[in-house]
Design a protein around this motif. Structure first.
Motif, PDB file in Angstrom:
ATOM      1  N   TYR A   4      77.404  45.751  51.259  1.00 44.98           N
ATOM      2  CA  TYR A   4      76.757  46.738  52.116  1.00 44.98           C
ATOM      3  C   TYR A   4      77.035  48.159  51.619  1.00 44.98           C
ATOM      4  O   TYR A   4      76.132  48.998  51.539  1.00 44.98           O
ATOM      5  CB  TYR A   4      77.255  46.557  53.545  1.00 44.98           C
ATOM      6  CG  TYR A   4      76.695  47.540  54.547  1.00 44.98           C
ATOM      7  CD1 TYR A   4      75.331  47.702  54.704  1.00 44.98           C
ATOM      8  CD2 TYR A   4      77.535  48.298  55.360  1.00 44.98           C
ATOM      9  CE1 TYR A   4      74.816  48.586  55.637  1.00 44.98           C
ATOM     10  CE2 TYR A   4      77.036  49.189  56.288  1.00 44.98           C
ATOM     11  CZ  TYR A   4      75.675  49.326  56.426  1.00 44.98           C
ATOM     12  OH  TYR A   4      75.166  50.219  57.340  1.00 44.98           O
ATOM     13  N   ILE A   5      78.291  48.435  51.265  1.00 44.80           N
ATOM     14  CA  ILE A   5      78.649  49.766  50.761  1.00 44.80           C
ATOM     15  C   ILE A   5      77.961  50.029  49.427  1.00 44.80           C
ATOM     16  O   ILE A   5      77.488  51.137  49.155  1.00 44.80           O
ATOM     17  CB  ILE A   5      80.178  49.902  50.645  1.00 44.80           C
ATOM     18  CG1 ILE A   5      80.811  49.874  52.034  1.00 44.80           C
ATOM     19  CG2 ILE A   5      80.555  51.185  49.910  1.00 44.80           C
ATOM     20  CD1 ILE A   5      82.319  49.901  52.037  1.00 44.80           C
ATOM     21  N   LEU A   6      77.881  48.999  48.587  1.00 41.58           N
ATOM     22  CA  LEU A   6      77.181  49.138  47.310  1.00 41.58           C
ATOM     23  C   LEU A   6      75.709  49.479  47.536  1.00 41.58           C
ATOM     24  O   LEU A   6      75.128  50.304  46.825  1.00 41.58           O
ATOM     25  CB  LEU A   6      77.298  47.848  46.499  1.00 41.58           C
ATOM     26  CG  LEU A   6      76.547  47.823  45.155  1.00 41.58           C
ATOM     27  CD1 LEU A   6      77.067  48.910  44.220  1.00 41.58           C
ATOM     28  CD2 LEU A   6      76.665  46.447  44.504  1.00 41.58           C
ATOM     29  N   GLN A   7      75.111  48.861  48.523  1.00 36.39           N
ATOM     30  CA  GLN A   7      73.709  49.148  48.836  1.00 36.39           C
ATOM     31  C   GLN A   7      73.537  50.604  49.259  1.00 36.39           C
ATOM     32  O   GLN A   7      72.590  51.275  48.838  1.00 36.39           O
ATOM     33  CB  GLN A   7      73.224  48.223  49.958  1.00 36.39           C
ATOM     34  CG  GLN A   7      71.781  48.458  50.376  1.00 36.39           C
ATOM     35  CD  GLN A   7      71.364  47.567  51.530  1.00 36.39           C
ATOM     36  OE1 GLN A   7      71.971  46.538  51.782  1.00 36.39           O
ATOM     37  NE2 GLN A   7      70.324  47.962  52.242  1.00 36.39           N
ATOM     38  N   ILE A   8      74.450  51.103  50.094  1.00 36.74           N
ATOM     39  CA  ILE A   8      74.387  52.500  50.516  1.00 36.74           C
ATOM     40  C   ILE A   8      74.493  53.424  49.308  1.00 36.74           C
ATOM     41  O   ILE A   8      73.727  54.376  49.143  1.00 36.74           O
ATOM     42  CB  ILE A   8      75.516  52.814  51.518  1.00 36.74           C
ATOM     43  CG1 ILE A   8      75.338  51.996  52.795  1.00 36.74           C
ATOM     44  CG2 ILE A   8      75.551  54.303  51.836  1.00 36.74           C
ATOM     45  CD1 ILE A   8      76.491  52.125  53.769  1.00 36.74           C
ATOM     46  N   ARG A   9      75.462  53.123  48.431  1.00 30.83           N
ATOM     47  CA  ARG A   9      75.676  53.965  47.249  1.00 30.83           C
ATOM     48  C   ARG A   9      74.470  53.935  46.325  1.00 30.83           C
ATOM     49  O   ARG A   9      74.054  54.965  45.781  1.00 30.83           O
ATOM     50  CB  ARG A   9      76.937  53.495  46.507  1.00 30.83           C
ATOM     51  CG  ARG A   9      77.237  54.293  45.251  1.00 30.83           C
ATOM     52  CD  ARG A   9      78.620  53.975  44.717  1.00 30.83           C
ATOM     53  NE  ARG A   9      78.751  52.619  44.226  1.00 30.83           N
ATOM     54  CZ  ARG A   9      78.299  52.222  43.031  1.00 30.83           C
ATOM     55  NH1 ARG A   9      77.675  53.065  42.238  1.00 30.83           N
ATOM     56  NH2 ARG A   9      78.490  50.969  42.634  1.00 30.83           N
ATOM     57  N   ALA A  17      82.429  56.992  41.663  1.00 33.63           N
ATOM     58  CA  ALA A  17      83.261  58.205  41.737  1.00 33.63           C
ATOM     59  C   ALA A  17      82.556  59.290  42.544  1.00 33.63           C
ATOM     60  O   ALA A  17      83.182  59.974  43.368  1.00 33.63           O
ATOM     61  CB  ALA A  17      83.577  58.705  40.329  1.00 33.63           C
ATOM     62  N   GLU A  18      81.242  59.463  42.306  1.00 35.97           N
ATOM     63  CA  GLU A  18      80.481  60.479  43.034  1.00 35.97           C
ATOM     64  C   GLU A  18      80.431  60.140  44.524  1.00 35.97           C
ATOM     65  O   GLU A  18      80.546  61.025  45.382  1.00 35.97           O
ATOM     66  CB  GLU A  18      79.066  60.578  42.473  1.00 35.97           C
ATOM     67  CG  GLU A  18      78.988  61.173  41.074  1.00 35.97           C
ATOM     68  CD  GLU A  18      77.607  61.021  40.455  1.00 35.97           C
ATOM     69  OE1 GLU A  18      77.276  61.829  39.566  1.00 35.97           O
ATOM     70  OE2 GLU A  18      76.864  60.097  40.848  1.00 35.97           O
ATOM     71  N   PHE A  19      80.262  58.859  44.812  1.00 36.95           N
ATOM     72  CA  PHE A  19      80.181  58.426  46.198  1.00 36.95           C
ATOM     73  C   PHE A  19      81.490  58.690  46.932  1.00 36.95           C
ATOM     74  O   PHE A  19      81.502  59.207  48.055  1.00 36.95           O
ATOM     75  CB  PHE A  19      79.827  56.939  46.236  1.00 36.95           C
ATOM     76  CG  PHE A  19      79.683  56.374  47.619  1.00 36.95           C
ATOM     77  CD1 PHE A  19      78.607  56.724  48.420  1.00 36.95           C
ATOM     78  CD2 PHE A  19      80.620  55.479  48.121  1.00 36.95           C
ATOM     79  CE1 PHE A  19      78.464  56.196  49.701  1.00 36.95           C
ATOM     80  CE2 PHE A  19      80.485  54.949  49.396  1.00 36.95           C
ATOM     81  CZ  PHE A  19      79.403  55.315  50.182  1.00 36.95           C
ATOM     82  N   ARG A  20      82.601  58.344  46.291  1.00 39.31           N
ATOM     83  CA  ARG A  20      83.906  58.559  46.924  1.00 39.31           C
ATOM     84  C   ARG A  20      84.198  60.045  47.109  1.00 39.31           C
ATOM     85  O   ARG A  20      84.790  60.453  48.114  1.00 39.31           O
ATOM     86  CB  ARG A  20      85.012  57.891  46.100  1.00 39.31           C
ATOM     87  CG  ARG A  20      84.991  56.356  46.190  1.00 39.31           C
ATOM     88  CD  ARG A  20      86.032  55.731  45.273  1.00 39.31           C
ATOM     89  NE  ARG A  20      85.989  54.284  45.301  1.00 39.31           N
ATOM     90  CZ  ARG A  20      86.769  53.510  46.060  1.00 39.31           C
ATOM     91  NH1 ARG A  20      87.653  54.072  46.861  1.00 39.31           N
ATOM     92  NH2 ARG A  20      86.662  52.197  46.025  1.00 39.31           N
ATOM     93  N   ALA A  21      83.777  60.871  46.131  1.00 45.21           N
ATOM     94  CA  ALA A  21      83.980  62.313  46.240  1.00 45.21           C
ATOM     95  C   ALA A  21      83.168  62.879  47.408  1.00 45.21           C
ATOM     96  O   ALA A  21      83.655  63.722  48.176  1.00 45.21           O
ATOM     97  CB  ALA A  21      83.585  62.998  44.937  1.00 45.21           C
ATOM     98  N   LEU A  25      82.192  61.223  50.002  1.00 46.19           N
ATOM     99  CA  LEU A  25      82.803  60.688  51.214  1.00 46.19           C
ATOM    100  C   LEU A  25      84.013  61.528  51.622  1.00 46.19           C
ATOM    101  O   LEU A  25      84.179  61.894  52.782  1.00 46.19           O
ATOM    102  CB  LEU A  25      83.215  59.240  50.959  1.00 46.19           C
ATOM    103  CG  LEU A  25      83.545  58.371  52.170  1.00 46.19           C
ATOM    104  CD1 LEU A  25      82.304  58.169  53.030  1.00 46.19           C
ATOM    105  CD2 LEU A  25      84.103  57.025  51.711  1.00 46.19           C
ATOM    106  N   GLN A  26      84.840  61.860  50.636  1.00 45.07           N
ATOM    107  CA  GLN A  26      86.032  62.671  50.902  1.00 45.07           C
ATOM    108  C   GLN A  26      85.656  64.056  51.406  1.00 45.07           C
ATOM    109  O   GLN A  26      86.279  64.588  52.324  1.00 45.07           O
ATOM    110  CB  GLN A  26      86.878  62.789  49.626  1.00 45.07           C
ATOM    111  CG  GLN A  26      88.214  63.501  49.846  1.00 45.07           C
ATOM    112  CD  GLN A  26      89.065  63.503  48.590  1.00 45.07           C
ATOM    113  OE1 GLN A  26      88.595  63.171  47.511  1.00 45.07           O
ATOM    114  NE2 GLN A  26      90.318  63.883  48.723  1.00 45.07           N
ATOM    115  N   ALA A  27      84.600  64.625  50.821  1.00 47.78           N
ATOM    116  CA  ALA A  27      84.147  65.955  51.238  1.00 47.78           C
ATOM    117  C   ALA A  27      83.646  65.954  52.682  1.00 47.78           C
ATOM    118  O   ALA A  27      83.723  66.963  53.380  1.00 47.78           O
ATOM    119  CB  ALA A  27      83.044  66.447  50.298  1.00 47.78           C
ATOM    120  N   SER A  28      83.144  64.813  53.117  1.00 48.93           N
ATOM    121  CA  SER A  28      82.633  64.710  54.489  1.00 48.93           C
ATOM    122  C   SER A  28      83.750  64.502  55.508  1.00 48.93           C
ATOM    123  O   SER A  28      83.512  64.539  56.713  1.00 48.93           O
ATOM    124  CB  SER A  28      81.635  63.551  54.588  1.00 48.93           C
ATOM    125  OG  SER A  28      82.305  62.303  54.515  1.00 48.93           O
ATOM    126  N   GLY A  29      84.984  64.257  55.012  1.00 50.05           N
ATOM    127  CA  GLY A  29      86.114  64.071  55.907  1.00 50.05           C
ATOM    128  C   GLY A  29      86.357  62.628  56.326  1.00 50.05           C
ATOM    129  O   GLY A  29      87.181  62.376  57.199  1.00 50.05           O
TER     130      GLY A  29
END
Length: 407
Positions: free
Chosen positions: A186-191, A199-203, A205-209
């Motif tokens: 499911y997370i892969l589908q979102i990404r 890496a971009e997705f996690r960054a 995500l982190q920026a969004s808090g």
């Protein structure tokens, strides 16, 4: 290449009956539907019995602790007798009268700030006035009174939260039915839909808090909700071919394309100004290698993120929609014979070698029913799911839980 994006793609438009712009809804992720809980008839079963705070739910059996403790008037005891006064009198005076609230509701109102006042409960889980006001404001329907009994908006917001609580209780039955592999997919589908690397997705995500663990918890809940809706409601819906044909015939304008458009994506292997033959040869070989991987089945967006020298690489090479006249002549010649989903041979321009994917191609005329039938079926299923979800909450869930309103 300029992107002059025209109007949205012709196609079936889901008309959700009774759902206004500012309507409060419960949105269930992945279900493709929403329940309009501001509909005046949405939750008619939550009707207060005259002279009682309990909701009319004949088959509901109150469970221990179902009635909120704050509804009970606090006991008031007389002051203990004064020993000195007793010594001076033959018999103790009667205790001084103590003002008692006329009802349990008044006791609660005297001791509880309005914003913290409990206005409803589901299986003993309280819903406070502040929760209702916050919920209403978030959905564009602010409540400016504490007298919920006289406010239709307040009563509808309470009903909306009651419905949400009921669904939250029901989804708990699916806690152990979603595994880690499903969450990963499911997370892969979102990404993938966002055209982001891990890496971009996690960054982002982190920026969004939000932490990755929090995302996984949220993804799991989304999947549990989807599974609940699928099994309890959606799987029981059958949209017939006749319904699809009727919808298609009644919405022909929605399936009529007036202007030709092409949706494109690209990988650019750039060349410097005045390149040497060796540079041209190297770029051409690289372009051929990338195309071979695309033809083999590698994701075009991933190839663009890795190999493209164009700014569109961050978006998986997506360029958007173009009218034929807005496309570079060399590129148009390279894509006009492609079918949607195909990738062109390397196209040489002053910028370098372009690999262009034709994602969609709209040609003027009425789109045949055969091409939009799956789309219409999905949208009618979504619409009926929304309607049946509301009925399921009304007819089934409310009978399985103890619901109480207190305004």
């Amino acid at each position: 290449m300029q992107n002059r994006r025209s109007s949205s793609r012709a196609g079936a438009r889901c008309a959700r009956s009774g759902v206004g712009v500012a309507a409060m809804v419960i949105v269930l992720a992945l279900s493709g539907c929403a329940v309009d809980l501001l509909n005046p008839h949405a939750f008619d079963m939550f009707k207060t019995i005259p002279g009682s705070a309990e909701v009319a739910a004949p088959t509901a059996v109150p469970s221990p602790g179902a009635v909120n403790p704050s509804r009970t008037a606090k006991e008031t005891f007389p002051e203990p007798p004064d020993p000195v006064a007793e010594a001076k009198m033959d018999e103790p005076p009667p205790p001084a009268p103590v003002d008692q609230p006329e009802s349990a509701d008044e006791a609660m109102e005297e001791s509880t700030p309005a914003v913290d006042r409990v206005v409803a409960s589901v299986d003993g889980d309280p819903i406070t006035m502040q929760e209702v006001k916050d919920f209403a404001s978030q959905h564009g329907q602010p409540i400016d009174t504490d007298d919920f009994g006289s406010s239709a908006t307040a009563r509808m917001a309470v009903k909306a939260l009651i419905g949400q609580k009921l669904l939250e209780q029901e989804v708990k039955k699916y806690d152990d039915k979603v595994d880690e592999d499903q969450v990963d997919k499911y997370i892969l589908q979102i990404r993938t839909e966002k055209h982001l690397s891990d890496a971009e997705f996690r960054a982002q995500l982190q920026a969004s808090g939000m932490s990755y663990d929090d995302l996984r918890k949220r993804a799991r809940l989304d999947l549990e909700k989807a599974m609940m809706i699928e099994q309890e409601v959606r799987a029981k819906i059958n949209v017939s071919d006749a319904e699809i044909k009727t919808y298609y015939d009644a919405h022909k304008d929605d399936f009529t394309i007036t202007k030709e458009r092409l949706k494109l994506a690209q990988v650019l292997i750039a060349l410097p100004p005045n390149p040497t033959p060796a540079q041209v040869s190297a770029a051409q070989k690289k372009a051929a290698m990338v195309r071979a991987r695309a033809l083999k089945g590698d994701d075009f967006g991933d190839l663009a993120r890795v190999y493209s020298d164009d700014d569109s690489k961050s978006n998986g090479g997506e360029l958007g929609w173009f009218a034929p006249g807005d496309i570079n002549d060399s590129i148009l010649a390279g894509v006009k014979s492609l079918k949607p989903g195909e990738v062109s041979a390397p196209i040489r321009t002053n910028h370098g070698f372009h690999l262009v994917k034709l994602e969609e191609h709209e040609v003027p005329g009425v789109v045949p029913l055969s091409e939009v039938k799956p789309q219409i079926r999905a949208q009618l299923t979504d619409q009926q799911t929304s309607e049946q979800l509301e009925k399921w909450v009304e007819s089934d869930l409310v009978k399985q839980h103890y619901v109480e309103t207190m305004y």
